[in-house]
Scaffold this active site. Structure first.
Site, mmCIF file in Angstrom:
data_model
loop_
_atom_site.group_PDB
_atom_site.id
_atom_site.type_symbol
_atom_site.label_atom_id
_atom_site.label_comp_id
_atom_site.label_asym_id
_atom_site.label_seq_id
_atom_site.Cartn_x
_atom_site.Cartn_y
_atom_site.Cartn_z
ATOM 1 C CB CYS A 141 3.396 -31.554 -21.380
ATOM 2 S SG CYS A 141 3.208 -33.352 -21.316
ATOM 3 C CB CYS A 144 12.797 -30.286 -23.842
ATOM 4 S SG CYS A 144 13.080 -28.690 -24.666
ATOM 5 C CB CYS A 173 1.961 -29.383 -24.568
ATOM 6 S SG CYS A 173 0.946 -29.123 -25.643
#
Length: 265
Positions: free
Chosen positions: A197, A204, A123
């Site tokens: 999230c 990412c 997150c």
């Protein structure tokens, strides 16, 4: 005509029998997705996908939540518990012998597994959602999985309400844990990378060996509570932990498939 012949098929059968809806259910069973992603996955026009999503939402199998990354977008989520209930009811409606039995419990801690899956939860701040998921999976897996969590912009420490809810509801102590940055995991191998999230999903980093990427669209409980430290903000963390625990429970059969059982003679 007998009354039983006139009865409508159970809800799950009505909703899942259509090919497009079944494909949508199958894709959403893996994780939360946006309409445009579902369009690409099922290969159907957006207006048709949206129509069938509306039917699935009306039936209570699918819900939608605004993206915290782009408020114009929404993530769709499949309620697996609701699916299990309606599927069980469908079997029992046809014949009592088809009533589904509860799934076998997962292997207990200490039972050797053929492989140890590695899971990363992400997150933004790594102060609430991802450390809650990390703690719950580690607790429920009993050492059968390598679990860690990290954030794109880690906070200075875990949120006190996250620490409290894990201690009070699940008897898990994470008071000594500190948030970590995703950059510290460069070069690590993971079987599953799970974002909790909407914002961190967009940033990412790439991990080697092509891990399975899953997304759980869960709002930040600190933002939902309106105050990071207020006592009355705790219920938002309690709800968030309960939702994450449900998702962790559904993740376990994927991580630890039950051995094939031979039919009884």
């Amino acid at each position: 005509m007998a009354q039983s012949d006139q009865a409508a098929p159970p809800l799950f059968v009505q909703l899942a029998a259509h090919e497009v809806r079944w494909r949508l259910l199958s894709e959403l069973a893996r994780g939360d997705l946006r309409v445009r992603e579902l369009v690409a996955l099922v290969g159907e026009p957006q207006n048709l996908v949206s129509y069938h999503l509306r039917l699935l939402r009306s039936g209570g199998l699918v819900s939608a939540r605004r993206s915290s990354f782009d408020g114009r977008d929404s993530y769709y989520h499949l309620d697996l518990d609701r699916c299990a209930d309606t599927l069980t009811a469908a079997g029992a409606a046809l014949h009592p012998a088809l009533r589904l039995l509860p799934a076998e419990p997962a292997r207990t801690a200490g039972t050797p597994a053929t492989e140890t899956p590695s899971v990363l939860f992400m997150c933004t701040g790594n102060s609430a959602r991802s450390p809650i998921a990390e703690a719950l999976l580690r607790h429920r897996a009993g050492g059968r999985a390598e679990v860690t969590s990290a954030g794109s912009h880690p906070k200075a420490g875990l949120h006190p309400h996250a620490v409290r809810v894990l201690r009070q509801r699940y008897d898990i102590d994470v008071a000594g844990q500190r948030p970590r940055h995703l950059d510290t995991l460069t070069g690590r191998r993971f079987d599953y990378v799970i974002s909790l999230c909407d914002k961190v999903r967009e940033v990412c980093p790439d991990f080697g060996d092509h891990p399975q990427r899953l997304h759980w669209s869960i709002p930040d409980p600190a933002a939902a509570s309106g105050d990071d430290t207020a006592h009355d903000g705790y219920p938002a963390f309690d709800r968030t932990a309960a939702e994450i625990d449900t998702r962790v429970r559904h993740l376990q059969p994927i991580l630890f498939p039950a051995p094939h059982r031979k039919d009884r003679p």
